[in-house]
Motif scaffolding. Structure first.
Motif, PDB file in Angstrom:
ATOM      1  N   ARG A 150       0.839  -1.202   0.000  1.00  0.00           N
ATOM      2  CA  ARG A 150       0.000   0.000   0.000  1.00  0.00           C
ATOM      3  C   ARG A 150       0.874   1.253   0.000  1.00  0.00           C
ATOM      4  NH1 ARG A 150      -5.457  -0.756   1.509  1.00  0.00           N
ATOM      5  NH2 ARG A 150      -5.957  -2.922   2.036  1.00  0.00           N
ATOM      6  N   ALA A 151       1.936   1.219   0.796  1.00  0.00           N
ATOM      7  CA  ALA A 151       2.841   2.362   0.845  1.00  0.00           C
ATOM      8  C   ALA A 151       3.544   2.554  -0.509  1.00  0.00           C
ATOM      9  CB  ALA A 151       3.865   2.170   1.958  1.00  0.00           C
ATOM     10  N   PHE A 152       3.954   1.450  -1.123  1.00  0.00           N
ATOM     11  CA  PHE A 152       4.628   1.508  -2.422  1.00  0.00           C
ATOM     12  C   PHE A 152       3.724   2.128  -3.479  1.00  0.00           C
ATOM     13  CE2 PHE A 152       5.231  -0.848  -6.498  1.00  0.00           C
ATOM     14  CZ  PHE A 152       6.415  -0.246  -6.891  1.00  0.00           C
ATOM     15  N   LEU A 153       2.491   1.650  -3.567  1.00  0.00           N
ATOM     16  CA  LEU A 153       1.573   2.197  -4.555  1.00  0.00           C
ATOM     17  C   LEU A 153       1.212   3.645  -4.219  1.00  0.00           C
ATOM     18  CD1 LEU A 153      -0.822  -0.823  -5.259  1.00  0.00           C
ATOM     19  CD2 LEU A 153       1.212  -0.101  -6.516  1.00  0.00           C
ATOM     20  N   GLY A 154       1.088   3.950  -2.920  1.00  0.00           N
ATOM     21  CA  GLY A 154       0.811   5.326  -2.526  1.00  0.00           C
ATOM     22  C   GLY A 154       1.921   6.268  -2.946  1.00  0.00           C
ATOM     23  N   ASP A 155       3.175   5.835  -2.811  1.00  0.00           N
ATOM     24  CA  ASP A 155       4.310   6.657  -3.227  1.00  0.00           C
ATOM     25  C   ASP A 155       4.302   6.911  -4.736  1.00  0.00           C
ATOM     26  OD1 ASP A 155       5.195   6.825  -0.638  1.00  0.00           O
ATOM     27  OD2 ASP A 155       6.702   5.227  -0.833  1.00  0.00           O
ATOM     28  N   LEU A 156       3.697   5.992  -5.483  1.00  0.00           N
ATOM     29  CA  LEU A 156       3.573   6.172  -6.933  1.00  0.00           C
ATOM     30  C   LEU A 156       2.404   7.081  -7.298  1.00  0.00           C
ATOM     31  CD1 LEU A 156       4.222   2.537  -8.246  1.00  0.00           C
ATOM     32  CD2 LEU A 156       5.785   4.487  -8.345  1.00  0.00           C
ATOM     33  N   GLY A 157       1.609   7.477  -6.301  1.00  0.00           N
ATOM     34  CA  GLY A 157       0.473   8.359  -6.561  1.00  0.00           C
ATOM     35  C   GLY A 157      -0.836   7.641  -6.755  1.00  0.00           C
ATOM     36  N   ILE A 158      -0.895   6.373  -6.393  1.00  0.00           N
ATOM     37  CA  ILE A 158      -2.119   5.577  -6.559  1.00  0.00           C
ATOM     38  C   ILE A 158      -2.947   5.649  -5.281  1.00  0.00           C
ATOM     39  CG2 ILE A 158      -3.028   3.243  -6.834  1.00  0.00           C
ATOM     40  CD1 ILE A 158      -0.657   2.637  -8.649  1.00  0.00           C
ATOM     41  N   ASP A 159      -4.183   6.110  -5.404  1.00  0.00           N
ATOM     42  CA  ASP A 159      -5.096   6.180  -4.266  1.00  0.00           C
ATOM     43  C   ASP A 159      -6.125   5.069  -4.394  1.00  0.00           C
ATOM     44  OD1 ASP A 159      -6.691   6.801  -2.142  1.00  0.00           O
ATOM     45  OD2 ASP A 159      -7.457   8.693  -2.965  1.00  0.00           O
ATOM     46  N   LEU A 195      -1.907   3.716 -14.191  1.00  0.00           N
ATOM     47  CA  LEU A 195      -0.715   4.539 -13.989  1.00  0.00           C
ATOM     48  C   LEU A 195       0.260   4.378 -15.152  1.00  0.00           C
ATOM     49  CD1 LEU A 195       0.750   6.351 -11.797  1.00  0.00           C
ATOM     50  CD2 LEU A 195       2.001   4.266 -11.205  1.00  0.00           C
ATOM     51  N   ALA A 196       0.435   3.140 -15.608  1.00  0.00           N
ATOM     52  CA  ALA A 196       1.360   2.887 -16.714  1.00  0.00           C
ATOM     53  C   ALA A 196       0.911   3.594 -17.992  1.00  0.00           C
ATOM     54  CB  ALA A 196       1.474   1.381 -16.952  1.00  0.00           C
ATOM     55  N   LEU A 197      -0.390   3.625 -18.235  1.00  0.00           N
ATOM     56  CA  LEU A 197      -0.904   4.336 -19.407  1.00  0.00           C
ATOM     57  C   LEU A 197      -0.753   5.842 -19.248  1.00  0.00           C
ATOM     58  CD1 LEU A 197      -4.100   2.178 -20.021  1.00  0.00           C
ATOM     59  CD2 LEU A 197      -2.240   2.499 -21.670  1.00  0.00           C
ATOM     60  N   GLN A 198      -1.071   6.352 -18.062  1.00  0.00           N
ATOM     61  CA  GLN A 198      -0.991   7.796 -17.820  1.00  0.00           C
ATOM     62  C   GLN A 198       0.431   8.313 -17.942  1.00  0.00           C
ATOM     63  OE1 GLN A 198      -2.702   8.195 -13.913  1.00  0.00           O
ATOM     64  NE2 GLN A 198      -4.746   7.548 -14.598  1.00  0.00           N
ATOM     65  N   ARG A 199       1.393   7.532 -17.504  1.00  0.00           N
ATOM     66  CA  ARG A 199       2.793   7.973 -17.523  1.00  0.00           C
ATOM     67  C   ARG A 199       3.524   7.550 -18.795  1.00  0.00           C
ATOM     68  NH1 ARG A 199       5.043   7.596 -11.254  1.00  0.00           N
ATOM     69  NH2 ARG A 199       3.358   8.840 -10.342  1.00  0.00           N
ATOM     70  N   ASP A 200       2.784   7.011 -19.739  1.00  0.00           N
ATOM     71  CA  ASP A 200       3.343   6.610 -21.028  1.00  0.00           C
ATOM     72  C   ASP A 200       4.408   5.526 -20.869  1.00  0.00           C
ATOM     73  OD1 ASP A 200       3.273   6.846 -23.858  1.00  0.00           O
ATOM     74  OD2 ASP A 200       5.141   8.004 -23.839  1.00  0.00           O
ATOM     75  N   TRP A 201       4.207   4.659 -19.874  1.00  0.00           N
ATOM     76  CA  TRP A 201       5.071   3.490 -19.756  1.00  0.00           C
ATOM     77  C   TRP A 201       4.650   2.427 -20.752  1.00  0.00           C
ATOM     78  CZ3 TRP A 201       4.746   2.914 -13.677  1.00  0.00           C
ATOM     79  CH2 TRP A 201       5.417   3.993 -13.086  1.00  0.00           C
TER      80      TRP A 201
END
Length: 229
Positions: A150-159, A195-201
């Motif tokens: 949860r902390a890892f995904l939160g640090d990536l900006g995922i709520d 997130l991967a789509l939004q950041r163009d990964w």
């Protein structure tokens, strides 16, 4: 004794038609498409496609979205996608070892979307990395996102507390039909794909479910997630 066998037989018969199977497979990427687009996929006339679509909507496998005068079709629920992915996994198993294995498109095997989450080599690699780092626990039937996850995904900006995501299970395993191993599904899996789509990964290709991993994405998946991809 009553059983659900008649309903199961009816559902299997509905999906068994090659045209309808092609339509459902195309919609496994989570995007909505028009009847004319799906007619091309199924290799049928627009009139026949409309008939197929009406049957799939009546059985609650598809839903219709109106955008002005046009109608768009998509899978009705994530449960439908889960069912189809399971069927694809079983369909890829050939009981006759003397026959060559089914050919899998390299782009599909490399990276694709399974409804709204990552699949293929990419999806499995991301899932393995999260397991290795203790961000995730998975067994054959259920999944759990750990405190570090949860902390890892939160640090990536995922709520993950977003109301738009709250109606679905947080995480679950989804058996990957090409890799024969689980990848991450549920709200957490969908959030990683978003997130991967939004950041163009990753970038969607014009047709089909396969996605392109960009150079930035390759670095992100390797450095942020620790994925061996």
């Amino acid at each position: 004794m009553q059983t659900i066998a008649p309903e199961l037989a009816e559902l299997a018969g509905l999906i068994a038609d090659p045209g309808r199977a092609s339509i459902l497979s195309r919609l496994m990427d989570g995007r909505a498409q028009t009847a004319s687009e799906l007619a091309l996929v199924a290799g049928v006339t627009p009139q026949t496609a409309s008939w197929h679509l009406s049957r799939l909507v009546e059985r609650a496998l598809l839903k219709v979205e109106r955008r002005g005068p046009r109608r768009f079709y998509r899978l009705a629920t994530p449960l439908v996608a889960q069912m189809l992915e399971g069927m694809m996994t079983v369909a890829a198993i050939d009981p006759d070892p003397s026959r060559p294995p089914p050919r899998i498109d390299p782009e599909m095997r490399r990276a694709r979307t399974c409804y709204d989450h990552l699949a293929g080599e990419l999806g499995v690699a991301v899932t393995d990395a999260m397991l290795d780092r203790g961000h995730l626990n998975l067994d054959q039937e259920a999944g759990e996102l750990t405190a570090s996850g949860r902390a890892f995904l939160g640090d990536l900006g995922i709520d993950l507390r977003s109301p738009a995501r709250s109606r679905r299970v947080l995480c679950r395993p989804c058996l990957d039909w090409s890799e024969r191993r689980p990848h991450l599904a549920g709200r957490a899996g969908a959030a990683v794909a978003d997130l991967a789509l939004q950041r163009d990964w990753i970038r969607r290709r014009p047709l089909g479910r396969s996605v392109e991993i960009t150079d930035a994405g390759l670095l992100a998946f390797r450095n942020l997630f620790g994925a061996r991809i």
